[in-house]
Scaffold this motif. Structure first.
Motif, short mmCIF file in Angstrom:
data_model
loop_
_atom_site.label_atom_id
_atom_site.label_comp_id
_atom_site.label_asym_id
_atom_site.label_seq_id
_atom_site.Cartn_x
_atom_site.Cartn_y
_atom_site.Cartn_z
N ASP A 59 38.39 53.75 48.87
CA ASP A 59 37.13 53.55 49.35
C ASP A 59 36.87 52.55 50.62
N LEU A 60 36.55 53.44 51.62
CA LEU A 60 36.52 52.46 53.01
C LEU A 60 35.25 51.83 53.17
N HIS A 61 34.30 51.94 52.20
CA HIS A 61 33.05 51.07 52.49
C HIS A 61 32.45 50.91 51.38
N ILE A 62 32.66 49.51 50.98
CA ILE A 62 32.17 49.06 49.56
C ILE A 62 31.86 47.60 49.67
N HIS A 63 30.52 47.30 49.32
CA HIS A 63 30.02 45.84 49.36
C HIS A 63 30.18 45.20 48.00
N GLY A 64 30.13 45.76 46.88
CA GLY A 64 30.31 45.04 45.77
C GLY A 64 30.03 45.89 44.47
N GLY A 65 29.78 45.20 43.39
CA GLY A 65 29.18 45.73 42.09
C GLY A 65 29.38 44.81 40.94
N ALA A 66 28.66 45.19 39.91
CA ALA A 66 28.68 44.23 38.53
C ALA A 66 28.22 42.85 38.95
N GLY A 67 27.34 42.86 39.88
CA GLY A 67 26.40 41.55 40.27
C GLY A 67 26.96 40.86 41.29
N SER A 68 28.13 41.13 42.00
CA SER A 68 28.90 40.29 42.85
C SER A 68 29.00 41.18 44.15
N ASP A 69 28.94 40.42 45.31
CA ASP A 69 29.04 40.91 46.55
C ASP A 69 30.30 40.35 47.32
N PHE A 70 31.07 40.91 48.08
CA PHE A 70 32.02 40.21 48.75
C PHE A 70 31.44 39.46 49.81
N MET A 71 30.31 39.28 50.14
CA MET A 71 29.71 38.11 50.93
C MET A 71 29.53 36.77 50.12
N ASP A 72 29.76 36.91 48.78
CA ASP A 72 29.63 35.72 48.10
C ASP A 72 30.85 34.84 48.14
N ALA A 73 31.77 35.56 48.76
CA ALA A 73 33.19 34.74 49.55
C ALA A 73 33.84 33.83 48.45
N THR A 74 34.01 34.27 47.06
CA THR A 74 34.75 33.62 46.27
C THR A 74 35.73 34.66 45.54
N LEU A 75 36.96 34.15 45.17
CA LEU A 75 37.80 34.86 44.75
C LEU A 75 37.32 35.37 43.22
N GLU A 76 36.54 34.80 42.54
CA GLU A 76 35.92 35.30 41.22
C GLU A 76 35.14 36.44 41.51
N ASP A 77 34.12 36.18 42.58
CA ASP A 77 33.47 37.62 42.89
C ASP A 77 34.28 38.53 43.34
N TYR A 78 35.24 38.38 43.99
CA TYR A 78 36.22 39.38 44.30
C TYR A 78 36.92 40.13 43.21
N CYS A 79 37.28 39.05 42.46
CA CYS A 79 37.89 40.11 41.09
C CYS A 79 36.73 40.63 40.13
N THR A 80 35.58 40.26 40.33
CA THR A 80 34.49 40.93 39.52
C THR A 80 34.45 42.27 39.67
N ILE A 81 34.28 42.46 41.23
CA ILE A 81 34.13 43.65 41.94
C ILE A 81 35.39 44.43 41.71
N ALA A 82 36.64 43.92 41.72
CA ALA A 82 37.81 44.60 41.50
C ALA A 82 37.99 45.35 40.18
N GLY A 83 37.41 44.57 39.14
CA GLY A 83 37.38 45.01 37.88
C GLY A 83 36.77 46.27 37.88
N TYR A 84 35.51 46.08 38.30
CA TYR A 84 34.50 47.17 38.18
C TYR A 84 34.84 48.48 38.86
N HIS A 85 35.17 48.29 39.73
CA HIS A 85 35.71 49.57 40.76
C HIS A 85 37.07 50.16 40.30
N ALA A 86 37.94 49.18 39.98
CA ALA A 86 39.21 49.89 39.60
C ALA A 86 38.91 50.66 38.27
N ALA A 87 38.23 50.34 37.45
CA ALA A 87 37.62 51.30 36.16
C ALA A 87 37.08 52.50 36.79
#
Length: 441
Positions: A59-87
């Protein structure tokens, strides 16, 4: 190092599904792909009976998911997005920023850098995608209209200095100073993409000459058939369609672009120049409601019945899909074969991002990024990144164990009400399956 063999699935290799083939994973790479009868013995066996074994989605264009956005700029939010989209089958991505203050964008890039350095579980990072703030006001879409602006030298120096983490940037070439910035970034190896622009065809050709090689979300927020008095001229859309030096992406969610325009782009453009992308926002996988696009103080959008739109209902505000949904749309709506729909989500984005030598197909020597797909129910049963399982569907009677990095506690709080992904922290409530992330080693 332990080896793994995937057997009994339909393996997508060499452009078609192969029966009675197996895939061996050795040290994070694909060590063997071919007839199962010749497959070497392995320490672990994954039975993929009834499933399609396909390359991981990129995915070359992905802002977020599961309530989080990369602009939230925390590793916790990063991991939330990673979990959702990896699935959803994503094995590599370009985490995407949004228009904001320069400080907030740099904070988001810092978080992406930290995630890469710490080798957090989930999709591998191909570099960040900076979308905004260098967008044309009249085409800014759901980006913050008060913060879009022309390039400023003191800001652009930071992007040039961080070219090792900025894999891609979207720029409107009609802004003052844009062409020189395109040249400077391209010379640093950044994939420069045109978008959110009123550029004419002739200006687009100048941008291509300066180093632009991609166009962001084809059909969306771009100029087309402009007029100067009685005279018509092409815009960004026509330039993209005509010039195959320009690659592009389609938000193939079945909402942004109607079927006939999806088919037109795939028919007109060269086979390796159009990929599918989610452009997903924080409302993906979350309940209907009001969300912000970008940071927590970003523009507001409403998500209703799986569609994100601005509050005035005059435009979309990114999407709420995952990569597996794009494969489904490609097959069920566009009429592509499963092989081609998968290719638009794996091989083609890998070629566009310049990493096809190691990703994007199941071939000996490449990264072991693999998805086990139920192509009847359109469910991802297992996502493998660099040989390690990062997401799987399993019964709720199983027990999650906390891990380092993007382990279960941070990364799997996503809830997908459509596909039944439960909160893996407490494994509470409801559905029959859970997305579990394990740290990558």
């Amino acid at each position: 190092m332990a080896t793994t063999r995937i057997k009994n699935g339909r393996v997508l290799a060499d452009g078609r599904f192969q029966k009675d083939w197996a895939v061996e994973i050795d040290g994070g790479k694909i060590g063997y792909v071919g007839p199962a009868s010749k497959s070497p013995k392995a320490d672990e066996v994954i039975d993929a009976k009834g499933l399609a074994v396909v390359p991981g989605f990129i995915d070359l264009h992905i802002h977020g998911g599961a309530g989080s956005d990369f602009m939230d700029a925390t590793l916790e939010d990063y991991c939330t997005i990673a979990g959702y989209h990896a699935a959803g089958g994503t094995t590599a991505w370009m985490p995407t920023t949004a228009t904001d203050t320069h400080e907030n964008i740099m904070a988001a890039l810092k978080t992406v850098r930290q995630a890469r350095e710490q080798k957090l579980a989930g999709p591998s990072i191909l570099g960040a995608h900076v979308e905004g703030p260098y967008l044309t006001l009249s085409k800014c879409g759901c980006h913050d209209a008060d913060l879009v602006r022309p390039p400023r030298a003191w800001e652009t120096r930071d992007y040039l200095d961080n070219a090792d983490i900025v894999g891609r940037i979207t720029i409107a070439p009609d802004l003052p100073g844009a062409l020189s910035l395109i040249h400077d970034l391209a010379s640093k190896g950044v994939l420069v993409s045109g978008g959110h622009s009123e550029a004419t065809y002739s200006l687009m050709m100048e941008a291509v000459d300066a180093g632009m090689r991609m166009v962001t979300h084809l059909y969306s927020a771009m100029s087309s058939i402009l007029k100067a008095g009685p005279f018509r001229m092409g815009g960004m859309l026509e330039a993209t369609m005509l010039d195959d030096r320009l690659t592009t992406e389609l938000i193939a969610d079945g909402k942004h672009v109607p079927t006939e325009l999806l088919k037109l782009a795939l028919k007109v453009k060269a086979p390796n120049t159009v990929c599918f992308t989610t452009d997903a926002m924080r409302g993906a996988g979350a309940a209907d409601g009001i969300y912000t696009f970008g940071g927590k103080k970003g523009t507001k959008a409403i998500v209703e019945n799986g569609v994100a739109r601005n509050l005035l209902n005059t435009g979309f505000a990114s999407s709420t899909v995952r990569m597996v949904d794009l494969v489904r749309v490609g097959v069920q709506t566009v009429g592509l074969g499963l092989e081609e729909a998968v290719r638009r989500c794996s091989e083609v984005p890998a070629r566009i991002a310049g990493c096809f030598e190691r990703k994007g197909s199941i071939a000996t020597g490449k990264d072991a990024d693999i998805v086990l797909l139920d192509d009847q129910g359109w469910l991802v049963k297992r996502t493998i990144v660099a040989g390690g399982t990062v997401a799987t569907h399993w019964p709720l009677t199983a027990r999650a164990t906390a891990g380092d990095g993007c382990g279960t506690q941070a990364a799997t709080r996503a809830v997908d009400k459509r596909h039944g992904l439960a909160d893996a922290v407490g494994l509470r409530a409801s559905p029959s399956t859970a997305a579990i992330l394990e740290p990558r080693t």
